[in-house]
Design an enzyme around this catalytic site. Sequence first.
Site, PDB file in Angstrom:
ATOM      1  N   CYS A 130       0.885  -1.171   0.000  1.00  0.00           N
ATOM      2  CA  CYS A 130       0.000   0.000   0.000  1.00  0.00           C
ATOM      3  C   CYS A 130       0.915   1.211   0.000  1.00  0.00           C
ATOM      4  O   CYS A 130       1.489   1.543   1.032  1.00  0.00           O
ATOM      5  CB  CYS A 130      -0.923   0.005   1.222  1.00  0.00           C
ATOM      6  SG  CYS A 130      -1.897   1.518   1.352  1.00  0.00           S
ATOM      7  N   CYS A 133      -0.641   4.262   2.308  1.00  0.00           N
ATOM      8  CA  CYS A 133      -0.718   4.159   3.776  1.00  0.00           C
ATOM      9  C   CYS A 133      -0.344   2.754   4.207  1.00  0.00           C
ATOM     10  O   CYS A 133       0.832   2.378   4.161  1.00  0.00           O
ATOM     11  CB  CYS A 133      -2.073   4.619   4.316  1.00  0.00           C
ATOM     12  SG  CYS A 133      -3.529   3.834   3.608  1.00  0.00           S
ATOM     13  N   SER A 134      -1.335   1.924   4.579  1.00  0.00           N
ATOM     14  CA  SER A 134      -0.981   0.614   5.130  1.00  0.00           C
ATOM     15  C   SER A 134      -2.125  -0.376   4.957  1.00  0.00           C
ATOM     16  O   SER A 134      -2.298  -1.258   5.801  1.00  0.00           O
ATOM     17  CB  SER A 134      -0.645   0.757   6.613  1.00  0.00           C
ATOM     18  OG  SER A 134      -1.746   1.343   7.292  1.00  0.00           O
ATOM     19  N   CYS A 135      -2.920  -0.255   3.890  1.00  0.00           N
ATOM     20  CA  CYS A 135      -4.056  -1.167   3.684  1.00  0.00           C
ATOM     21  C   CYS A 135      -3.570  -2.614   3.692  1.00  0.00           C
ATOM     22  O   CYS A 135      -2.569  -2.944   3.043  1.00  0.00           O
ATOM     23  CB  CYS A 135      -4.724  -0.854   2.346  1.00  0.00           C
ATOM     24  SG  CYS A 135      -5.464   0.788   2.322  1.00  0.00           S
TER      25      CYS A 135
END
Lengths: 228, 101, 103
Positions: A130, A133-135
Amino acid sequence: MSKGEFYDTGWRPNDDVHRDEDGRPHDHPGVQEDAVLGVRASRALAMHELLVEKGVINDGEVDEAISRWSERVPSNGATLVAKAWSDPEFRTRLLEHPKETVVESGFVPEHNADIIVLENTSQVQHMVVCTLCSCYPTALLGPPPDWYKSFSYRSRAVTEPRKVMSEFGLELEHDVEVRVVDSNSELRFLVIPRRPEGTEGWSEAQLATLVTRDSMIGVAAPLTPGRV
Amino acid sequence: MRAVTDAAPAFSAGDRVLVRDETPPHHHRTPWYIKARRGRVLEFIGMYLNSETRAHGGSGLPELPMYRVEFDQTDLWPDYAESPSDKLWIDLYEHWLVRAR
Amino acid sequence: MPAVHDRGGLPTDEPIDRQEHEWADWERQTQSLRTVLDQRGIMNVDELRRGIESIDPAEYESSTYFERWSASIETILVEKGVLSRAEIDERAQALRDRWGYPG
């Protein structure tokens, strides 16, 4: 990668939270001795206290949410992968109706995000990042590891995926097609890695011990029978 | 929770598309490195809440068509050094895409 | 020049650091506070992201993952009038006075 590393998601059971007499949470003894507060940490704790005092949220509500994280562990994903390796019908259903199959298997996907399952083969390697961000499929893999959230992974995964994989010990043949999947919002991706050779006749439970978190992100191969 | 909509998806698998080269001031989930790049629609994947309005207090309705789009890595990175068959996949809302040749 | 959160392909040779940090309790609490606020319809994940993306670039670069969450949750709660900046200032200061500061 050791088995311990696989199962260590960074989370500790709720009853393992250390508090002193004031109810002040602190880090594990011997790990960070000084429980001093950074600015953003203090503001986060301040907001929690104020929200409880104002009745916006209930006392204990956040602790309850914390305890639910203990159900989100990489062995959830490993169970699905091992079953997909063992049961062709399940594999097809998992690939074609991933969210329904995940729910039927007893796992609870987070905030309405859809889940997509991608299968690695001798010809294709999927690798998930991602960049924004941090999906991450937390219902199946737990919270994302620090490296997944790091600036270096978010930058490099899209420009030099094979080099990144080699840092995780995976050297791909040149003719394997790499598909980097930039997971950017509404969908979360779980990778079914290739079943290791030499595992004919293994039970699902035995197979699941080979399925590492990193192999389900697509950056690494699963363990081989000799390395469990 | 799916909103009823009459809008038929504008693209289908195999269509060549160009990602809009825009940087709106509001929250959006289209990374810089695919803007103004050409890719191929792999599939229409469904209708999804609009995160661009949900991020600013909106309901996210109406839901919008979303597509999985494939790019050749060599089209994204001029000095891509790994393998010419490598791809990048990403899911994009329809309004970020224009038809390309 | 891409926005500060838009990291794909930014030049770096930094190897992937696979070491996990030990989670502090406030980080666990912040992660779950966001979940609770979502369940109560106060703040959704898109707002969390928008709040993170609005962090001053220098702070974004230097802060840790959950420090960014803390900043974003504050942005959204203040914007919606759920909490005021002044009361967060006051309470945070009191907590820091009681618990100490990083050296």
